[in-house]
Write a protein that holds these residues in place. Structure first.
Motif, PDB file in Angstrom:
ATOM      1  N   LEU A   1       5.292  11.959   3.208  1.00  0.00           N
ATOM      2  CA  LEU A   1       3.846  12.054   3.403  1.00  0.00           C
ATOM      3  C   LEU A   1       3.155  12.598   2.153  1.00  0.00           C
ATOM      4  O   LEU A   1       2.040  12.187   1.823  1.00  0.00           O
ATOM      5  N   LEU A   2       3.838  13.514   1.453  1.00  0.00           N
ATOM      6  CA  LEU A   2       3.271  14.009   0.197  1.00  0.00           C
ATOM      7  C   LEU A   2       3.127  12.861  -0.792  1.00  0.00           C
ATOM      8  O   LEU A   2       2.087  12.715  -1.447  1.00  0.00           O
ATOM      9  N   ARG A   3       4.145  12.025  -0.906  1.00  0.00           N
ATOM     10  CA  ARG A   3       4.043  10.847  -1.777  1.00  0.00           C
ATOM     11  C   ARG A   3       2.985   9.883  -1.249  1.00  0.00           C
ATOM     12  O   ARG A   3       2.305   9.201  -2.028  1.00  0.00           O
ATOM     13  N   GLY A   4       2.850   9.836   0.048  1.00  0.00           N
ATOM     14  CA  GLY A   4       1.866   8.934   0.642  1.00  0.00           C
ATOM     15  C   GLY A   4       0.441   9.268   0.258  1.00  0.00           C
ATOM     16  O   GLY A   4      -0.405   8.373   0.135  1.00  0.00           O
ATOM     17  N   ILE A   5       0.140  10.566   0.057  1.00  0.00           N
ATOM     18  CA  ILE A   5      -1.227  10.917  -0.343  1.00  0.00           C
ATOM     19  C   ILE A   5      -1.386  10.972  -1.860  1.00  0.00           C
ATOM     20  O   ILE A   5      -2.451  10.636  -2.383  1.00  0.00           O
ATOM     21  N   VAL A   6      -0.338  11.375  -2.575  1.00  0.00           N
ATOM     22  CA  VAL A   6      -0.447  11.520  -4.024  1.00  0.00           C
ATOM     23  C   VAL A   6      -0.333  10.167  -4.730  1.00  0.00           C
ATOM     24  O   VAL A   6      -1.134   9.845  -5.606  1.00  0.00           O
ATOM     25  N   VAL A   7       0.659   9.369  -4.343  1.00  0.00           N
ATOM     26  CA  VAL A   7       0.918   8.099  -5.028  1.00  0.00           C
ATOM     27  C   VAL A   7       0.102   6.965  -4.415  1.00  0.00           C
ATOM     28  O   VAL A   7      -0.557   6.209  -5.131  1.00  0.00           O
ATOM     29  N   GLN A   8       0.138   6.848  -3.093  1.00  0.00           N
ATOM     30  CA  GLN A   8      -0.532   5.732  -2.415  1.00  0.00           C
ATOM     31  C   GLN A   8      -1.951   6.059  -1.983  1.00  0.00           C
ATOM     32  O   GLN A   8      -2.703   5.155  -1.622  1.00  0.00           O
ATOM     33  N   SER A   9      -2.318   7.336  -1.991  1.00  0.00           N
ATOM     34  CA  SER A   9      -3.656   7.775  -1.563  1.00  0.00           C
ATOM     35  C   SER A   9      -3.947   7.395  -0.117  1.00  0.00           C
ATOM     36  O   SER A   9      -5.079   7.072   0.245  1.00  0.00           O
ATOM     37  N   GLY A  10      -2.923   7.451   0.732  1.00  0.00           N
ATOM     38  CA  GLY A  10      -3.073   7.016   2.112  1.00  0.00           C
ATOM     39  C   GLY A  10      -3.925   7.953   2.957  1.00  0.00           C
ATOM     40  O   GLY A  10      -3.592   9.132   3.116  1.00  0.00           O
ATOM     41  N   ASN A  11      -5.005   7.409   3.523  1.00  0.00           N
ATOM     42  CA  ASN A  11      -5.826   8.212   4.436  1.00  0.00           C
ATOM     43  C   ASN A  11      -5.053   8.558   5.700  1.00  0.00           C
ATOM     44  O   ASN A  11      -5.202   9.650   6.258  1.00  0.00           O
TER      45      ASN A  11
END
Length: 394
Positions: free
Chosen positions: A115-125
């Motif tokens: 999830l950390l990668r999901g917000i930092v790399v993918q910018s996932g809302n």
């Protein structure tokens, strides 16, 4: 040559050429808000509208990441701790929303590190909302925590209403706060810093590249994040290191991805290539002697606590240095007291300020003599000559 100015409580030195001040034109940028500074001592290299409040868009996720990173560092959650995706996170920030997403699925169980990668790399809302709901029960409660944490970090211009950056007119940040936050993340969470430089991440068979232009080989940065909406325009928070230096950049108000890329490259390169640290004084050097009234000595010498190597343009143009203090200085003066500050400016903008300490004790005279000295100082202090050594030898 060196030109000396003494007026009121400000002593100033200006580097001159041919008996006139030489000022280099500061670099121009298309950004409407920008802050660019050196990490070592916070030297400001470029600033404009740094406290103007704008909606942060996905730059919000830097604050969301900070809260999660603080949980990881404290051991309250682990990298393999499982968070569950809610229907709300999926609908509000996932594939059905049409916004940037990690493409999580309802009821999916996801390790925190992903999830950390999901917000930092993918910018996932959807990833941001999932983090918020699992840590605090709801996104609203998580936003309250974001605000408490922002206050602890000194983010005085920021106010958060959600974890993702989805539009809310009451959710605002400034470039000053974004740089403060970026520097804090870099310093505080070295274990997880490499994630901010990861070029891509795949989840649920959806491969997405990091949108941060600073990570391009043509720029060579190693973090942090982008954002875009009507209030912010195209914005970025970026950092780059070269040799023993690192700079941080936050800017907004750009009109396109291409403009954001070009401005990021131009400003980071300028900051690292056109400035260098130059030794001006060593620790213990006497920088100036200033008048004292009501003491057993009429003056006190000022010294630096440590070697002073400010960051200045390589060509030395547009640089001024000033000793600033509130005067006249009254006895008693205690050795080691901060009496004044040595301030360096580039193109009339303050870049760095360091304290100047009293090099000796100056005991007080009697009350009557102090009063007489004070009258004399107020009447004639402006006539005192000032000699302040200055060198730009490297």
């Amino acid at each position: 040559m060196i030109y000396r100015i003494f007026g009121g409580s400000v002593l100033a030195l200006c580097l001159l050429s041919a008996d006139r001040i030489v000022l280099a034109e500061p670099i121009e940028t298309a950004a409407k808000q920008v802050l660019l500074l050196d990490e070592a001592d916070g030297t400001v290299l470029l600033s404009s509208n740094i406290h103007q409040k704008v909606e942060p868009a996905s730059l919000t996720k830097l604050m969301t990441a900070e809260v999660l990173l603080s949980e990881l560092k404290a051991g309250r959650v682990l990298e393999d701790t499982i968070f569950t995706v809610s229907e709300n996170a999926w609908r509000t920030g996932g594939a059905p929303s049409g916004s940037v997403a990690m493409f999580l699925k309802p009821k999916e169980e996801v390790p925190v590190i992903d999830l950390l990668r999901g917000i930092v790399v993918q910018s996932g809302n959807d990833a941001a909302i999932t983090i918020a709901e699992n840590l605090e029960g709801s996104e609203g409660k998580f936003a309250e925590r974001m605000n408490r944490r922002a206050a602890e970090l000194g983010l005085s211009d920021s106010s958060f209403r959600n974890a993702s950056g989805l539009s809310d007119p009451e959710q605002v940040v400034s470039m000053a706060d974004l740089v403060t936050l970026a520097r804090h993340i870099h310093r505080t969470y070295p274990k997880y810093w490499p994630i901010f430089a990861e070029p891509a991440f795949e989840w649920n068979k959806v491969f997405q590249r990091n949108r941060n232009p600073a990570l391009s080989p043509r720029i060579g940065g190693d973090g942090l994040k982008t954002g875009q909406n009507e209030s912010l325009g195209f914005g970025v928070v970026a950092t780059k290191a070269a040799g023993d230096r690192r700079v941080f950049l936050a800017m907004g108000g750009l009109t396109s991805r291409d403009e954001r890329f070009q401005e990021t490259r131009k400003l980071l390169d300028w900051a690292l290539e056109d400035f260098a640290r130059r030794p001006l004084y060593s620790a213990g050097d006497i920088v100036e002697t200033v008048p004292v009234y009501g003491g057993t000595s009429e003056t006190v010498a000022l010294k630096l606590a440590k070697t002073f190597k400010p960051l200045i343009p390589i060509d030395g143009q547009g640089v001024t240095a000033q000793i600033e203090y509130s005067g006249p200085i009254a006895a008693p003066v205690v050795r080691g007291d901060e009496i004044a500050r040595l301030v360096v400016r580039v193109n009339d903008r303050q870049t760095v300020s360091v304290p100047l300490l009293a090099a000796a004790n100056v005991p007080s005279k009697g009350l009557f003599t102090r009063a007489a000295d004070a009258l004399g100082e107020l009447a004639f202090g402006w006539l005192r000559n000032v000699k302040l050594p200055w060198t730009t030898a490297s």
